[in-house]
Scaffold this active site. Sequence first.
Site: not given
Length: 1146
Positions: A161, A163, A275, A412, A556
Site C-alpha cells: 500500500h 500512499d 485504506d 503500507d 485518502h
Amino acid sequence: MKRSRLLAVLVGGIFCVAVMSLYRMLELMQGAELQQRLDTPIGQDEDLSRLQQKIDKLELLLSDNNRLVATLRDTLIQRKASWETGRGANGSSGSTRQLPGCRLAEEMKDGTDGVQLLDVYDLLPFDNPDGGAWKQGFKIRYQGNEWDEQPLEVFLVPHSHNDPGWLKTFDRYYEDQTKHILDNMLIKLSEDSRRKMIWAEISYFSKWWNDIDEQKRETVKSLVGAGQLEMVTGGWVMADEANSHYFALLDQLMEGHQWMQRHLGVKPSTGWAVDPFGHSPSMAYLLKGAGLSHMVIQRVHYAVKKHFAQQRTLEFLWRQSWDSSPRSDITCHMMPFYSYDVPHTCGPNPAVCCQFDFHRLPGGRVFCPWTIPPQPITEQNVQERALLLLDQYRQKSRLFRSPVLMVPLGDDFRFVEASEWDAQFTNYQKLFDYFDQHPELHVKARFGTLSDYFSALSRRVAAAGSTLPTVRGDFFTYADRDDHYWSGYFTSRPFYKRLDRTLEATLRATEILFSLTLAEMRRLHGDGRLAADFPAREHFGRLTAGRRSLALFQHHDAVTGTARDPVVVDYGNRLFESILNLHAVLQSSAHWLLLLDKSQYHHDQSKPFMQMVDVMSSQDALPQKTPLTLSDQPRSVMVFNPTEQLQTSVVSILVDSPDARVVAAETGQPVVAQISAVWAGPSRAATDSFQLDFVAELPPLALVVYHVTRSSVGSAPRARYTFRRRGNLPNVQVEHFQVSRPDAAEADAPLSLSNKHVQIWSSPETGFLQKLRLQSGLVRRLQVQFLWYGTRTGASRDKSGAYLFLPGEEGAQVYSPPEPPLVRVSRGPVFSDITSCFRHFTHTVRLYHLDGHAGRSLEISNTVDIRSEVNRELAMRLVSDVANGNRFYSDLNGFQMQQRRTLAKLPLQANFYPMSTAAFLQDSASRLTLLAAQSQAVAALRPCELELVLDRRLQQDDNRGLGQGVTDNKLTASLFQLLLEDRRGGAKEVGGASVEHLSLLAHLTSLSLCHPPITMVALSNSQLPKLRPFLPLRSSLPCDVHLLNLRTLEDAQEADNPSQEVALLLHRKGFDCSSAPEPQLKCTWSVHEEVSLDGLFSPLRFGSLRRSGLTLLRDHDEPESARQQTSPRITRLRPMEISAFRAEID
Ligand SMILES: [Zn+2]
C-alpha cells in the site's frame, strides 16, 4: 398521459410518413432508371454511375430527413415540457407530479429488494462485546469435513500500500520506498512464474515508468501479460470516498486508465480500496461504468462487518440505491477483519496471523506486538506451521459462501528490500508445497491476483447455481474500534478542501474552453490545422498537469486533511501552481476566441492579453481581486460562463473609482450595477478601491465582453450602510457612501431584507438569521447559531485529531463572544446583505435582487479564523421548524443524495456524515436545502436542525499513525446557498429507505455555486483589437442534463499532444418531483431518455460520436456497426447516469 401518447403517435407518424415517402421516391426513381435503361441500350456504365449518384443523393436526403425528424421530435418534447410546466405553475398546487421527467424519476424510487444498510443500522445494537481472539467478531466453528467435497482454494494476494503522500511527500516516498519496491518487483516476480503481485496507484507507477529503460518496460508488460502483475483499480490514487467530488473521482480514474491503455495496453477489471476511511456507492458506480466487474473494500464499521460476517454477506452485489435494475451491480468483497495488514488477513486471530508475516522474522525492524514471533519454515516445523495457518484459513472461509478464499499479503510500503521478497515468497511457497503434498487436507493454496480470486469465485458461484445478495447504501461513518468514529476528517484542513474545489471548477472550465477553442480553430481552417501561434501542446501539458494535481489530491490522506504539515504544503503548492497554469490556458483560449480578426492573435506568455480578476498570491492565501484603474477609455472585462445554462450572474470586480459605468460591449447597453465599499476593517472602508458588481446575462458556455469606464458622479448606485453594535457604536469611517444610524426604536427591531421571492428577518444584536418567508406565503423559523465543540478531557482519554471526532461530554456550546458583534447592513439594487463581525468569524447573509434562480436562495458566506484556540471546533447550526424527525439527507460526492438517520444509540460523533455539495431537511410542506461549495461534516442531531463543522484545531495526534495534531489552521472561507422550497400539495409522506433527489431549482443553484463565472480583464486601456462574444450554444441544455466535462484526449500517435477527439461526459440528474419551481425555470427538460445530442449542442456538430465507458478506454467504445444501426444522433441518457462519448467536434 393522453396528451403524451398523442404526441408520441404524432412524432411516430411524422417519422413513418417521412421514411415511407422517401422509400417510395427511391422506388419510383429506381423504376424510372430501369425503364430508361431498357429504352436506351447504350452507355450502361454511364447509367450505373448516374444511378449511383442518385442513390448517394437520396442517402443524403434521408440523413437530412432523419435529422429533421430528430429536431422535430425534440421541439415537440420541449414544447410539451414547457406546456406542462406552464400548466403546473398556473394550475392547482397539486399539479406538480406532472413535471415532465417525473415518470423517470419515480421509476428510480422502487429499489426495495436486497439488504439496505439503513435497515442494518436500525437493527444493530452497536454494543461492541468482546469476541475473543477476533475481538470485534465471534468465535468461528467448523467440523473439518466441510471441504471434503469442494476443497478450500486459497489465493494469497501480495500487495504494497503506497500512499501518494502522508508522513512524507509523494516525491520523498517515491525516492525512499516506492521506486525500490517496483525495482525489486521486476526482479523477484521474474525469478518464479508462480509469484504474483497487485499494484493500485498509477501516480507512482507512471513516475517509475519514466525512470526505467525500454528493456524493463518490456519486462513489466510481459509480467502483466502473464498475469503475474495485476494493475488494480487503475486510478491515479486510491481515492478518498467521503470528501471527493465525483468530477474529481472520475478524473483521477480516467487519468490512470488512459495512462494504462497507452503504456501497458491493458484495462483494469477489479477495484482495490483497502485504506479509504469509509466507502461510497458513487465510487462503485464509477468503477462499474469504467468497465470493472469486481471490487474490494476494507474500512467498514466493525459492527457492520460483524453483521455481514454473521449473515455471510461479505460478498455481495453492490447496487445503486436509485437503480431498480441490476445494471449498476458490481461484485464487492468486504474484508472481514480490522485491517489490511497480515495479522488481520489470514484469519480471525491476529496473534497467529502475525506469525505468518515473514517480514517480522526475529532480527528485523518490525515485530509482532502479540509477542509470538514468526519462524522461518523448515522441514522440522512445516507440518505444525501449515496446520496452524490452515486453521486460520478454514475459520475465515466459514464467513464466506464459497470455498474460495482471498488472503491479502502486505501492508503500507511493503516489499521494499529484496530480502523481504525472499522471506515472504520462499516461506509461503514451502507452506503451499506442503498443502500440495497432503491432499487429505483438502486445500489448494497459491499466490494470486485479485482477478485470479474473482474468476475462481465466479466459477464457484455459477457452479453452485447461486447468486450473491444485493446490498444498497453506503459505508459511512466508519469506526475502527470502540466509539472511535472517523468523522473528524470530513472537515480537517477545510482551507484545502475548499481549494480542491476551486481547482476542480477551474480545471473543468479550462477543459471545456480549451476543447471548444481547438474545435473552433479546426472549423475555421477547415483542414484540421490549429492557429499557428497557439501553444496547443504546451497548454495541453498544463491541462494534463492540472488533471494530475487534482487527481493526486483525491488521495485518502490529501483531501481528507490527514497528512503531515509539510506534506499538506506540498499538496497546496501543487494545487496553487495548477490553478495558475490553467489560468494561462484559459486566458489564451479566451483571447483567440474573442478576437474578431484571428490573424491578430499572438501568443506571448510573458505578456498575456488579459489577466484573472480573482488571484491567489500563495498556496495558503484566500483569493483577492486585482483592482482595475478606470479612465474614460473603456476597460474590457471578459466573462466566461462555464455552465451549460443561461445564467443571470453578478460579476464582481474592484475599481479605483466610486463612479463607474458598465455596458455590454456588443450592444452598448448599460447593465445594472452597484458600487460597494471594500472593507479594510469591519467599519472602515478603503478609500482607494471600490467593489463594482454588475448583472451579467451569460448564455451557456459563452464568453462575453463588458466595458467599464469611469463616469460622472452617481452613475452607478452606491450601497447604503447601517452599523449596529450593542453598547457602544463603532467608530465608522466610510467615505463616499451613505451611512445611517438606527434610531432608538429601530435599534431593537429585527433587521429585514427582501427581494421579490424571499423576505428574511435577522437579529438586530447578532445579525443572525431568524425567519424566512417565501413569496408563496410559506414562513419558516430559521435561526443561525454558531457553536464550539471541545474534546474529551483527562490524560488517559482519547482525544480528537485529524481523523477522529471525540467531542467532550458537554457536547456543543453556543458561541458566546467576549464582546458584542458589529453588524453591518448593506442595501443596494444588485444585492443587500447583513454581515456579522465576530472575533473568530465573519458571517454574511446576502440576497440578490435577481429574477433568475439566483434570487430564490440566500447566499451564506463565512470567513473563519480559529488560530487562537486550543482543541476547539467551530460549527454553524440552522434551527428550523421543518419537522424532519430523525431523518435528513446528505449527498455522496455530489453524485447522489443519501438518507441519514440520527440514532440515539450511537454517540454524537457517529451521527456526523460527509457532505460535499448538499444536505436537506424536509417535511410534507417544505424542504430546506443547504448547498455547499466545499466539503465538510454535517449532522442533524435534533429534529429541525442541521449543523456543519467549519474548522477544527486539535493539538494532539489521535493514534492513527499521523503523529501530529491539526494546528496549521488558516483564514478559511466557506460558501453556501440556502434554499427553502414549498412542497405543499406535491409531497407525499414516504417511509423506508426512500430515495430522494434535489429539486431542479436546487440543482441549478448548486451548479451556479460550484461553477461561478470566470472573470478576466484586459491588461491595459490601450488600443484593443476588436472583440466579439463567443456563443457556442444556441440554447441551454435541459436543466437535468449536466455537461460534466468536455475533455480533450491525448493523441494516440503523438504523445503529449491534443488529439481531435474529446471525451463528452454528460450526467443526467435525478430530480425531486414534489415541488414545481415557481415561477417556472428558464430551461426545459425531457420526458424521454432519448435525446438528440446535435439538438442539445446546436450549432456545434459532432463529426463522430461513439458511446464509451466512463474512462474512455478504446475497447469500451461501442462498435461502429452498432452505432450506425440506431440513429447516430439520438442517444439515450438515463436518469442519474453519466454517459461518456468519444466525439470529434466539427
Ligand atoms: Zn493509505
